[in-house]
Motif scaffolding. Structure first.
Motif, PDB file in Angstrom:
ATOM      1  N   GLY A 284      12.029   0.387   3.748  1.00 24.55           N
ATOM      2  CA  GLY A 284      12.536   1.065   4.932  1.00 24.55           C
ATOM      3  C   GLY A 284      11.541   1.068   6.078  1.00 24.55           C
ATOM      4  O   GLY A 284      11.464   2.031   6.832  1.00 24.55           O
ATOM      5  N   GLY A 285      10.742   0.006   6.196  1.00 35.79           N
ATOM      6  CA  GLY A 285       9.756  -0.094   7.251  1.00 35.79           C
ATOM      7  C   GLY A 285       8.486   0.697   7.000  1.00 35.79           C
ATOM      8  O   GLY A 285       7.561   0.670   7.808  1.00 35.79           O
ATOM      9  N   GLU A 286       8.404   1.392   5.875  1.00 32.83           N
ATOM     10  CA  GLU A 286       7.230   2.203   5.532  1.00 32.83           C
ATOM     11  C   GLU A 286       6.353   1.453   4.525  1.00 32.83           C
ATOM     12  O   GLU A 286       6.862   0.884   3.549  1.00 32.83           O
ATOM     13  CB  GLU A 286       7.688   3.536   4.927  1.00 32.83           C
ATOM     14  N   LEU A 287       5.047   1.462   4.747  1.00 29.95           N
ATOM     15  CA  LEU A 287       4.113   0.852   3.808  1.00 29.95           C
ATOM     16  C   LEU A 287       4.047   1.703   2.543  1.00 29.95           C
ATOM     17  O   LEU A 287       3.737   2.894   2.605  1.00 29.95           O
ATOM     18  CB  LEU A 287       2.722   0.743   4.442  1.00 29.95           C
ATOM     19  N   VAL A 288       4.371   1.091   1.394  1.00 34.32           N
ATOM     20  CA  VAL A 288       4.373   1.830   0.134  1.00 34.32           C
ATOM     21  C   VAL A 288       3.426   1.236  -0.900  1.00 34.32           C
ATOM     22  O   VAL A 288       3.193   1.842  -1.948  1.00 34.32           O
ATOM     23  CB  VAL A 288       5.802   1.953  -0.458  1.00 34.32           C
ATOM     24  N   GLY A 289       2.860   0.046  -0.628  1.00 38.82           N
ATOM     25  CA  GLY A 289       1.941  -0.550  -1.586  1.00 38.82           C
ATOM     26  C   GLY A 289       1.180  -1.718  -1.003  1.00 38.82           C
ATOM     27  O   GLY A 289       1.607  -2.327  -0.019  1.00 38.82           O
TER      28      GLY A 289
ATOM     29  N   TYR B  46      -7.670  -7.121  -5.868  1.00 40.71           N
ATOM     30  CA  TYR B  46      -8.313  -5.892  -5.427  1.00 40.71           C
ATOM     31  C   TYR B  46      -7.267  -5.002  -4.767  1.00 40.71           C
ATOM     32  O   TYR B  46      -6.251  -5.478  -4.281  1.00 40.71           O
ATOM     33  CB  TYR B  46      -9.391  -6.171  -4.369  1.00 40.71           C
ATOM     34  N   ARG B  47      -7.570  -3.753  -4.675  1.00 45.28           N
ATOM     35  CA  ARG B  47      -6.817  -2.784  -3.889  1.00 45.28           C
ATOM     36  C   ARG B  47      -5.326  -2.760  -4.185  1.00 45.28           C
ATOM     37  O   ARG B  47      -4.495  -2.654  -3.279  1.00 45.28           O
ATOM     38  CB  ARG B  47      -7.042  -3.017  -2.392  1.00 45.28           C
ATOM     39  N   LEU B  48      -4.991  -2.860  -5.490  1.00 44.26           N
ATOM     40  CA  LEU B  48      -3.605  -2.588  -5.876  1.00 44.26           C
ATOM     41  C   LEU B  48      -3.426  -1.079  -5.701  1.00 44.26           C
ATOM     42  O   LEU B  48      -4.091  -0.292  -6.373  1.00 44.26           O
ATOM     43  CB  LEU B  48      -3.338  -2.997  -7.320  1.00 44.26           C
ATOM     44  N   ALA B  49      -2.594  -0.703  -4.781  1.00 43.77           N
ATOM     45  CA  ALA B  49      -2.378   0.712  -4.492  1.00 43.77           C
ATOM     46  C   ALA B  49      -0.914   0.935  -4.157  1.00 43.77           C
ATOM     47  O   ALA B  49      -0.313   0.151  -3.427  1.00 43.77           O
ATOM     48  CB  ALA B  49      -3.252   1.151  -3.316  1.00 43.77           C
TER      49      ALA B  49
ATOM     50  N   ARG C 144       5.280   5.919  -6.736  1.00 39.14           N
ATOM     51  CA  ARG C 144       4.810   5.315  -7.990  1.00 39.14           C
ATOM     52  C   ARG C 144       5.891   5.347  -9.060  1.00 39.14           C
ATOM     53  O   ARG C 144       6.828   6.114  -8.996  1.00 39.14           O
ATOM     54  CB  ARG C 144       3.552   6.047  -8.466  1.00 39.14           C
ATOM     55  N   ARG C 145       5.711   4.467 -10.045  1.00 36.90           N
ATOM     56  CA  ARG C 145       6.601   4.355 -11.200  1.00 36.90           C
ATOM     57  C   ARG C 145       8.008   3.894 -10.814  1.00 36.90           C
ATOM     58  O   ARG C 145       8.993   4.256 -11.439  1.00 36.90           O
ATOM     59  CB  ARG C 145       6.663   5.672 -11.985  1.00 36.90           C
ATOM     60  N   ARG C 146       8.056   3.047  -9.765  1.00 33.85           N
ATOM     61  CA  ARG C 146       9.338   2.497  -9.306  1.00 33.85           C
ATOM     62  C   ARG C 146       9.308   0.975  -9.251  1.00 33.85           C
ATOM     63  O   ARG C 146      10.163   0.366  -8.626  1.00 33.85           O
ATOM     64  CB  ARG C 146       9.680   3.051  -7.926  1.00 33.85           C
ATOM     65  N   GLY C 147       8.289   0.360  -9.846  1.00 30.68           N
ATOM     66  CA  GLY C 147       8.214  -1.093  -9.895  1.00 30.68           C
ATOM     67  C   GLY C 147       7.506  -1.746  -8.723  1.00 30.68           C
ATOM     68  O   GLY C 147       7.452  -2.979  -8.645  1.00 30.68           O
ATOM     69  N   ILE C 148       6.946  -0.966  -7.817  1.00 31.91           N
ATOM     70  CA  ILE C 148       6.298  -1.538  -6.636  1.00 31.91           C
ATOM     71  C   ILE C 148       5.025  -2.282  -7.028  1.00 31.91           C
ATOM     72  O   ILE C 148       4.794  -3.406  -6.579  1.00 31.91           O
ATOM     73  CB  ILE C 148       6.014  -0.439  -5.588  1.00 31.91           C
TER      74      ILE C 148
END
Length: 141
Positions: free
Chosen positions: A54-59, A73-76, A82-86
């Motif tokens: 939705g245009g929002e940075l989530v990972g 590196y930097r898997l965030a 979280r816990r949604r497959g991202i």
């Protein structure tokens, strides 16, 4: 997951990424500044992958390839997502990038104290290599 978009970061994304890491990433790095991330994106434009919903940075994940080894590196993932497959989707995109570039093995740097990450990496098919020790020297300018 059909509304999840994964794309490489561009220069216009860097401030957003740095702010995101302060919320979503475990620990900090000496390279977590605008100059460091700017150099990464300039040198390897496809390395920093962003997951957006939705245009929002989530990972994020950095999937760097030096021509010989594949480094992650930097898997965030944002705590609210979280816990949604991202994370899995980001790692799949990193794997695809590595295969396209001719990579043969990916490795990830994971903080020992970050047990949640230890479980996530193991679930993604990675395993610790106890015979290796990371050696670090901070370089000064």
């Amino acid at each position: 997951m059909t509304d999840l978009r994964i794309r490489p970061a561009g220069p216009e994304d860097l401030d957003t990424v740095l702010a995101f890491w302060r919320t979503a990433a475990e620990g900090t790095s000496i390279s977590d500044d605008r100059d460091g991330v700017e150099r990464l994106v300039a040198r390897d434009p496809g390395a920093l992958l962003l997951a957006e919903r939705g245009g929002e940075l989530v990972g994020t994940v950095i999937a760097g390839f030096d021509g010989w080894r594949c480094h992650l590196y930097r898997l965030a993932v944002h705590p609210d997502h979280r816990r949604r497959g991202i994370g899995s989707a980001l790692l799949a995109a990193a794997d695809e990038r590595f295969v396209r570039l001719g990579g043969r093995r990916g490795d990830a740097m994971v903080l020992v104290r970050n047990e949640r990450a230890q479980h996530a990496w193991r679930a993604a098919g990675y395993e610790p290599q106890e015979q290796w020790r990371r050696w670090v020297k901070h370089l000064t300018r």
